[in-house]
Design a protein around this motif. Structure first.
Motif, PDB file in Angstrom:
ATOM      1  N   THR A   1       0.871  -1.167   0.000  1.00  0.00           N
ATOM      2  CA  THR A   1       0.000   0.000   0.000  1.00  0.00           C
ATOM      3  C   THR A   1       0.906   1.214   0.000  1.00  0.00           C
ATOM      4  O   THR A   1       1.763   1.351   0.863  1.00  0.00           O
ATOM      5  CB  THR A   1      -0.934   0.030   1.225  1.00  0.00           C
ATOM      6  N   PHE A   2       0.729   2.073  -0.993  1.00  0.00           N
ATOM      7  CA  PHE A   2       1.511   3.289  -1.129  1.00  0.00           C
ATOM      8  C   PHE A   2       0.672   4.452  -0.635  1.00  0.00           C
ATOM      9  O   PHE A   2      -0.454   4.636  -1.088  1.00  0.00           O
ATOM     10  CB  PHE A   2       1.873   3.530  -2.596  1.00  0.00           C
ATOM     11  N   THR A   3       1.211   5.232   0.277  1.00  0.00           N
ATOM     12  CA  THR A   3       0.541   6.446   0.721  1.00  0.00           C
ATOM     13  C   THR A   3       1.293   7.615   0.097  1.00  0.00           C
ATOM     14  O   THR A   3       2.509   7.749   0.288  1.00  0.00           O
ATOM     15  CB  THR A   3       0.523   6.566   2.249  1.00  0.00           C
ATOM     16  N   LEU A   4       0.583   8.422  -0.648  1.00  0.00           N
ATOM     17  CA  LEU A   4       1.190   9.552  -1.338  1.00  0.00           C
ATOM     18  C   LEU A   4       1.223  10.769  -0.431  1.00  0.00           C
ATOM     19  O   LEU A   4       0.516  10.820   0.584  1.00  0.00           O
ATOM     20  CB  LEU A   4       0.408   9.861  -2.612  1.00  0.00           C
ATOM     21  N   GLY A   5       2.002  11.745  -0.791  1.00  0.00           N
ATOM     22  CA  GLY A   5       2.077  12.988  -0.024  1.00  0.00           C
ATOM     23  C   GLY A   5       0.727  13.665   0.101  1.00  0.00           C
ATOM     24  O   GLY A   5       0.448  14.349   1.077  1.00  0.00           O
ATOM     25  N   SER A   6      -0.145  13.447  -0.875  1.00  0.00           N
ATOM     26  CA  SER A   6      -1.492  14.033  -0.860  1.00  0.00           C
ATOM     27  C   SER A   6      -2.437  13.303   0.090  1.00  0.00           C
ATOM     28  O   SER A   6      -3.551  13.734   0.306  1.00  0.00           O
ATOM     29  CB  SER A   6      -2.079  13.997  -2.273  1.00  0.00           C
ATOM     30  N   GLY A   7      -1.986  12.139   0.622  1.00  0.00           N
ATOM     31  CA  GLY A   7      -2.841  11.335   1.489  1.00  0.00           C
ATOM     32  C   GLY A   7      -3.544  10.204   0.762  1.00  0.00           C
ATOM     33  O   GLY A   7      -4.129   9.324   1.385  1.00  0.00           O
ATOM     34  N   THR A   8      -3.504  10.206  -0.548  1.00  0.00           N
ATOM     35  CA  THR A   8      -4.112   9.134  -1.348  1.00  0.00           C
ATOM     36  C   THR A   8      -3.393   7.828  -1.071  1.00  0.00           C
ATOM     37  O   THR A   8      -2.170   7.796  -0.985  1.00  0.00           O
ATOM     38  CB  THR A   8      -4.016   9.469  -2.856  1.00  0.00           C
ATOM     39  N   ARG A   9      -4.157   6.751  -0.921  1.00  0.00           N
ATOM     40  CA  ARG A   9      -3.583   5.422  -0.704  1.00  0.00           C
ATOM     41  C   ARG A   9      -3.897   4.555  -1.910  1.00  0.00           C
ATOM     42  O   ARG A   9      -5.033   4.506  -2.361  1.00  0.00           O
ATOM     43  CB  ARG A   9      -4.128   4.807   0.574  1.00  0.00           C
ATOM     44  N   ILE A  10      -2.858   3.881  -2.417  1.00  0.00           N
ATOM     45  CA  ILE A  10      -3.009   3.048  -3.612  1.00  0.00           C
ATOM     46  C   ILE A  10      -2.384   1.688  -3.329  1.00  0.00           C
ATOM     47  O   ILE A  10      -1.263   1.612  -2.823  1.00  0.00           O
ATOM     48  CB  ILE A  10      -2.306   3.690  -4.823  1.00  0.00           C
ATOM     49  N   ASP A  11      -3.103   0.626  -3.690  1.00  0.00           N
ATOM     50  CA  ASP A  11      -2.600  -0.734  -3.495  1.00  0.00           C
ATOM     51  C   ASP A  11      -2.009  -1.285  -4.783  1.00  0.00           C
ATOM     52  O   ASP A  11      -2.482  -0.990  -5.871  1.00  0.00           O
ATOM     53  CB  ASP A  11      -3.733  -1.656  -3.031  1.00  0.00           C
ATOM     54  N   SER A  12      -0.987  -2.115  -4.615  1.00  0.00           N
ATOM     55  CA  SER A  12      -0.401  -2.811  -5.759  1.00  0.00           C
ATOM     56  C   SER A  12      -1.008  -4.200  -5.854  1.00  0.00           C
ATOM     57  O   SER A  12      -1.763  -4.621  -4.976  1.00  0.00           O
ATOM     58  CB  SER A  12       1.116  -2.921  -5.588  1.00  0.00           C
ATOM     59  N   THR A  13      -0.655  -4.909  -6.911  1.00  0.00           N
ATOM     60  CA  THR A  13      -1.072  -6.301  -7.062  1.00  0.00           C
ATOM     61  C   THR A  13       0.166  -7.185  -7.045  1.00  0.00           C
ATOM     62  O   THR A  13       1.274  -6.722  -7.353  1.00  0.00           O
ATOM     63  CB  THR A  13      -1.845  -6.519  -8.386  1.00  0.00           C
ATOM     64  N   PRO A  14       0.017  -8.460  -6.685  1.00  0.00           N
ATOM     65  CA  PRO A  14       1.170  -9.364  -6.616  1.00  0.00           C
ATOM     66  C   PRO A  14       1.919  -9.512  -7.938  1.00  0.00           C
ATOM     67  O   PRO A  14       3.118  -9.754  -7.945  1.00  0.00           O
ATOM     68  CB  PRO A  14       0.563 -10.703  -6.192  1.00  0.00           C
ATOM     69  N   THR A  15       1.239  -9.339  -9.052  1.00  0.00           N
ATOM     70  CA  THR A  15       1.865  -9.479 -10.363  1.00  0.00           C
ATOM     71  C   THR A  15       3.070  -8.553 -10.524  1.00  0.00           C
ATOM     72  O   THR A  15       4.048  -8.906 -11.166  1.00  0.00           O
ATOM     73  CB  THR A  15       0.840  -9.178 -11.476  1.00  0.00           C
TER      74      THR A  15
END
Length: 106
Positions: free
Chosen positions: A70-84
């Motif tokens: 899970t990546f948390t950006l400086g803006s506060g947005t959270r984005i998940d990656s996939t195992p691929t």
């Protein structure tokens, strides 16, 4: 044109892409595969089939489910990656070379 340093992430949007920069988003006719090859591999990493992340925008990274982050950006947005894309992410953000800004939170 958008300065790549200001891009947070890019996501596929039908036959287009949506480019996120802070709270703004822009639509482009480019395809995500074209942008992946055009943008610097040292700054941008594919985190799932439809998302390309600017590592400069990342405040911190957490391990989530096995093989995902899970990546948390400086803006506060959270984005998940996939195992691929796990190996590609680890190559881009190798734990031995992480800056304070990109530390993986255990």
């Amino acid at each position: 044109m958008i300065d790549p340093r200001t891009i947070d992430y890019i996501e596929a949007y039908g036959n287009y892409v949506r480019i996120w920069s802070g709270t703004y988003s822009y639509i482009s006719r480019e395809r995500i595969a074209e942008l992946t090859s055009a943008l610097s591999a040292s700054e941008f990493v594919r985190i799932e089939r439809s998302k390309l992340l600017n590592l400069r925008a990342v405040a911190y990274i957490e391990k989530s489910k096995p093989g995902t982050f899970t990546f948390t950006l400086g803006s506060g947005t959270r984005i998940d990656s996939t195992p691929t894309y796990r190996d590609e992410i680890l190559r881009a953000v190798h734990p031995g070379t992480l800056s304070v800004r990109h530390r993986v939170k255990e």
